[in-house]
Design an enzyme around this catalytic site. Sequence first.
Site, PDB file in Angstrom:
ATOM      1  N   HIS A  26       0.199  -4.331   7.725  1.00 31.96           N
ATOM      2  CA  HIS A  26      -0.018  -4.824   6.354  1.00 31.96           C
ATOM      3  C   HIS A  26       1.167  -5.634   5.821  1.00 31.96           C
ATOM      4  O   HIS A  26       1.046  -6.266   4.776  1.00 31.96           O
ATOM      5  CB  HIS A  26      -0.281  -3.656   5.397  1.00 31.96           C
ATOM      6  N   HIS A  62      -8.120  -0.470   8.780  1.00 28.01           N
ATOM      7  CA  HIS A  62      -7.860  -1.414   7.690  1.00 28.01           C
ATOM      8  C   HIS A  62      -7.582  -2.815   8.244  1.00 28.01           C
ATOM      9  O   HIS A  62      -7.021  -2.957   9.331  1.00 28.01           O
ATOM     10  CB  HIS A  62      -6.638  -0.961   6.876  1.00 28.01           C
TER      11      HIS A  62
END
Length: 349
Positions: A161, A199
């Site tokens: 991320h 994710h």
Amino acid sequence: MKTIFSPDQLLHAPTKEISDGKLVPANEIPSRAEIVLEHIKKAQFGEVLAPNDFSLDPILKVHDADYVTFLLDFWQLWLAEGRTEEEVFPFVWPVHGLRHDIVPDQIDGKLGFYSFDAGTPMGAHTWTAARKSAETALTGADLLLSGDNSAFALCRPPGHHAHRRLYGGYCFLNNAAIAAQHLRDQGVGKVTIFDVDYHHGNGTQAIFYDRADVQFLSIHADPKVEFPYYLGHANERGLKEGAGYNHNYPLPHGTSWVEWAEAMEDACRSIEKFAPDVIIVSLGMDLYEKDPISKFKLKTDDFSRIGARIARLGKPTLFVMEGGYAVGDLGTNCTKALSGYLDTVTVGS
Ligand code: Q9C
Ligand code: ZN
């Protein structure tokens, strides 16, 4: 397959995070790495090595210098402002319409400037742990350069991320991206990053979005209903030279093996067409049916199938650990993925 890990990666030890509008116990905790290490040792895949030391250069090839300086100096700045909390959250951000060209002097302003969520606490040792985690990935890349056919970088904190100058989603330095860039700088022609974490790998996507030398593919929960929400849609295909080299597979909550595997087959066809010299797998185990923060339904044995399919791609492969929060089963699921790979792989060691 060798594993790389440093106990310094345990120094980042948050106790709380902000999630779904409230303060909850932290999910990205040191025991994640400890249980994986324990299972890796038991499985006897190969030696467990400490990461080598690197200068900041390979990190600075991916992250902006002001961002790295912020992470490095953060704790001192925090203390210098007389603050005493042991874990720290941003709470204000330069969102649409606000200025992005002036970095605030005050620490709360800086925290928001360099982050995209409030779910990623920082503490006194966050930088030390994040840097070691990146060096763990770099050491894995170096093992491939010196002829190993595969390696497992037991990275924690995770990385996918983290953007060039933003932390979030428990990530500070983008370990997979740093390894990919290092491989390129050491003469590897084409690198694929295949992100199987639950994710979307927003940071990795953004870092390589305009490049044709690093292909990025991510299978993940649909960002319309899942973190990180603002990136990861199917129509994000890359920009300029990078057009066509970014592939997203957003899938609905409740996805189980059959649908997931279909996306994986499509991804593997794109990887075969790209014909990379090296594959980096952003290996998240949060696809698991019992993951406390996720809503896919993959089972323990499905991780073997993922590893086996990656082995059939037949390329030198660096596994970089990302998410996975069902700590009790995390070691089993991780070793399943790696043994699925090792039992199927046909070239080299
Ligand atoms: N209900 C990684 O797996 N919390 N990061 C979202 C949504 C943040 C996950 C809460 C999840 C970050 C590396
Ligand atoms: Zn994840």
